[in-house]
Write a protein that holds these residues in place. Structure first.
Motif, short mmCIF file in Angstrom:
data_model
loop_
_atom_site.label_atom_id
_atom_site.label_comp_id
_atom_site.label_asym_id
_atom_site.label_seq_id
_atom_site.Cartn_x
_atom_site.Cartn_y
_atom_site.Cartn_z
N PHE A 162 100.21 12.28 40.57
CA PHE A 162 101.41 12.70 41.20
C PHE A 162 101.28 12.43 42.68
CE2 PHE A 162 103.37 16.38 43.41
CZ PHE A 162 104.65 16.20 42.74
N ASP A 163 100.01 12.79 43.37
CA ASP A 163 100.06 12.79 44.94
C ASP A 163 98.76 12.61 45.23
OD1 ASP A 163 100.39 13.18 47.63
OD2 ASP A 163 101.66 14.96 47.61
N THR A 206 97.81 11.34 48.02
CA THR A 206 97.55 11.61 49.59
C THR A 206 97.05 13.22 49.56
OG1 THR A 206 99.41 10.14 50.05
CG2 THR A 206 98.84 11.98 51.80
N HIS A 207 97.74 13.99 48.71
CA HIS A 207 97.43 15.42 48.78
C HIS A 207 95.93 15.73 48.36
CE1 HIS A 207 97.89 19.73 48.71
NE2 HIS A 207 97.60 19.70 47.71
N LEU A 259 96.90 15.65 39.54
CA LEU A 259 97.34 15.64 41.04
C LEU A 259 96.98 13.90 41.36
CD1 LEU A 259 97.45 16.60 43.75
CD2 LEU A 259 95.17 17.37 43.71
N ARG A 306 93.59 13.67 48.59
CA ARG A 306 92.77 13.19 49.55
C ARG A 306 92.47 14.59 50.95
NH1 ARG A 306 93.28 7.01 51.61
NH2 ARG A 306 91.44 7.84 52.90
N SER A 307 93.69 15.04 50.87
CA SER A 307 93.82 15.88 52.17
C SER A 307 93.24 17.36 51.84
CB SER A 307 95.32 15.97 52.77
OG SER A 307 95.90 16.87 51.74
N ILE A 308 93.00 17.55 50.69
CA ILE A 308 92.35 18.72 50.33
C ILE A 308 90.77 18.22 49.83
CG2 ILE A 308 94.26 20.15 49.52
CD1 ILE A 308 93.60 19.61 46.63
N GLY A 309 90.37 17.01 50.22
CA GLY A 309 88.82 16.73 50.12
C GLY A 309 88.54 16.21 48.82
N ILE A 310 89.30 15.88 47.88
CA ILE A 310 88.99 15.26 46.66
C ILE A 310 88.95 13.86 46.88
CG2 ILE A 310 90.00 14.65 44.47
CD1 ILE A 310 91.51 17.50 44.23
N ASP A 324 92.68 17.43 38.10
CA ASP A 324 92.47 16.45 39.35
C ASP A 324 92.99 14.97 38.92
OD1 ASP A 324 90.85 18.69 39.66
OD2 ASP A 324 89.57 17.22 40.94
#
Ligand SMILES: Nc1ncnc2c1ncn2[C@@H]1O[C@H](COP(=O)(O)OP(=O)(O)OP(=O)(O)O)[C@@H](O)[C@H]1O
Ligand SMILES: [Mg+2]
Lengths: 289, 265
Positions: free
Chosen positions: A170-171, A173-174, A167, A176-180, A164
């Motif tokens: 690295f990114d 935004t991604h 991620l 957040r977009s998968i709900g982390i 996590d």
């Protein structure tokens, strides 16, 4: 200094120091702290948090003094002020138009100055030099225990949230977009940073702890294109630097923190020059087309 | 909140549902009263000039920008719930990533699976299959072991598309997926999107290439700070509407801020 080295055999060089209890302690704590800070340094360099590391490590200063004055373990005071400085940085940045690096510089120098003032004003037997430059050779059993606990917590968090956090660096935004929940990760990383700064303070002191938090990561970054390999390399180079640094310090009677960090810097320099792909002296390949 | 009802409701009529969305950046209005309802199994083109608010619309749909007014539902769920269910994948206009990050293409695409993995994010066989399959679909399989920074810009775009594919989301939000890619990739992508539609997914794509819209978008949304027109491509994509969209005319020329609820029903 040359004389010292030439007059002892390699076996003596290696084994004489560990006949002393204080040296065994110093070596163990330095290697452990080195490894822990090395692991964290990967996230710091990839996230671009070098300045943040510098800030947090300086900001723990008043915490150390207050803790001593109150008779608390100094790691607790340091942690409170480390996290406090981070919260303050976040707050000032959000509420004003001042840029982040300015805010960071502003807050940590303020905290550090407060620490200096407190040291000079609060009558205690704190040795300013020990806080500023570390004293692994004179570490107490109590401090060893605290360091062990801190290291265990840091390593546990970094291992559990390894992916996590990678991620997140690295990114985000991604993530957040998968709900982390990236807010949680952000503060988790900052807390771990504060804890590691406290641990690193034992061995190299406040001024140099930031080196522990970035140099191994920077070195490893030059050597690989794989995140996992980068963490192994950073941990290894950092732990080795600590051990070598302590040995050199023992035999030459130079300042231990400086010695450790200098070894780290030398390793970085070697990587900078000779790293297979990213070193500036990388072997010239023949260009066949 | 009654999740049981939401989850069992497989016949959710709308993949994306935005109601009177207003977004402003520190007082500057970027989006005003934008409404949109998008059925599952459709491709919708989002068209508007630079600064029209397309990216803003995507960010609001993802919950990255808090709208000052309006509601959003993804598959009938709140956005955060839909995200936790891996129902929505988003490929931003600029990935905004550090290209020298020490990570391979394979690992990047694997990040699409994180949300479906356990807490430690240890990939299972099914995750590896999904990643393999996604890389295959964007023709990046041979580059899977390269560091992400070694890819060209267009290849990188495909890698991030692969990540969205690997996520297996039912709603795809793609902000200008065609910018900077070659003809071959363009074709590959549009075929991919048509397949997604077949699979019943909802796709919202912003693009500046109007031919794409004609070629494969069932629906089109024309925006300029608000939804100017919305509906079937054949009906909406008229030169008159396009002049309106790109001519900078005020939105109220077209009977006020148009909302399109009426259309789908
Ligand atoms: N972070 C921000 N802060 C302030 N204003 C912003 C911000 N992001 C966008 N804007 C403004 O909001 C408006 C809409 O921007 P947006 O990025 O959504 O446009 P777009 O339709 O995606 O344009 P493009 O076709 O160039 O990608 C623009 O006027 C822009 O200046
Ligand atoms: Mg945009």
């Amino acid at each position: 200094m040359i004389d010292t080295f030439s007059s002892i055999s390699p076996l003596t060089f290696l084994f004489e120091p560990i006949t002393h209890e204080f040296m065994r302690r110093a070596l163990m704590v330095s290697a452990l702290v080195g490894g822990v800070c090395g692991l964290l340094s990967c996230y710091m360099t990839l996230k671009g948090w070098a300045l943040m590391g510098d800030a947090v490590s300086h900001a723990v200063m008043p915490g150390v003094v207050v803790a001593y004055a109150l008779g608390l373990p100094f790691s607790i005071g340091a942690f409170v002020f480390g996290v406090g400085s981070v919260a303050l940085i976040g707050f000032v940045k959000q509420k004003s138009r001042i840029k982040e690096d300015t805010v960071i510089g502003l807050v940590f120098t303020g905290f550090f100055a407060l620490g200096l003032v407190l040291v000079s004003k609060i009558k205690s037997n704190i040795d300013l030099m020990h806080i500023l430059f570390g004293s692994p050779l004179g570490i107490s059993q109590e401090d060893v225990e605290h360091t062990l606990i801190i290291s265990a917590v840091v390593v546990a968090i970094l291992l559990l949230f390894r992916r996590d956090l990678m991620l997140y660096c690295f990114d985000a935004t991604h993530a957040r977009s998968i709900g982390i929940n990236t807010g949680v990760l952000h503060y988790l990383l900052l807390s771990v940073l504060s804890l590691s700064a406290v641990a690193g303070l034992q061995t190299v002191g406040i001024i140099l702890v930031v080196a522990m938090l970035i140099t191994p990561g920077a070195t490893a970054y030059l050597l690989t294109d794989r995140f996992d390999r980068m963490t192994y390399l950073a941990i290894t180079s950092s732990a080795i630097s600590s051990v070598v640094g302590v040995y050199i310090s023992y035999w030459t009677d130079i300042e231990t923190g400086g010695s450790i960090v200098l070894v780290q810097t030398l390793i970085f320099l070697v990587a900078f020059l000779f790293a297979p792909r990213y070193g500036i002296l990388k072997p010239q390949r023949n260009h066949h087309i | 909140m009654n999740d049981a009802v939401n989850d069992s409701n497989q016949l959710q009529p709308f993949g994306i549902e935005a109601n009177e969305l207003c977004v402003d950046y520190n007082g500057t209005v970027a989006l005003y009263n934008a409404s949109l309802k998008l059925k599952s199994g459709s491709i919708c083109g989002l068209v508007g000039m630079n600064g029209a608010g397309k990216s803003t619309f995507f960010k609001a749909l993802m919950g990255f920008i808090r709208p000052s007014r309006g509601t959003i539902r993804i598959n009938g769920l709140e956005v955060s719930k839909a995200q936790r269910d891996q129902a929505v994948a988003y490929v931003p206009q600029n990935e905004g990533i550090d290209c020298s990050f020490p990570i391979s293409v394979w690992e990047v695409v694997m990040m699409g699976r994180y949300g479906s993995m356990n807490f430690l994010r240890i990939p299972r066989e099914s995750d590896r299959k999904a990643v393999w399959h996604a890389l295959e679909r964007v023709e990046l399989l041979e580059h899977r072991n390269k560091p992400i920074g070694f890819l060209s810009g267009g290849q990188r775009k495909r890698a991030f598309l692969a990540r969205a594919i690997a996520q297996r989301a039912s709603v795809l939000l793609l902000d200008e997926p065609f910018s900077g890619v070659d003809v071959r990739t363009e074709k590959l992508m549009s075929e991919l999107f048509l397949q997604f539609r077949q699979e019943g997914r909802t796709i919202l794509i912003s693009t500046h290439d109007l031919n794409h819209v004609r070629d494969f978008c069932d629906l089109v949304v024309l925006i300029n700070k608000t939804v100017l027109a919305y509906g079937k491509t054949s009906e909406i994509f008229t030169s008159e509407n396009l002049t309106l969209t790109f001519g900078g005319l005020p939105p109220d020329v077209l009977s006020g801020p148009a909302t399109a609820e009426g259309f789908i029903e």
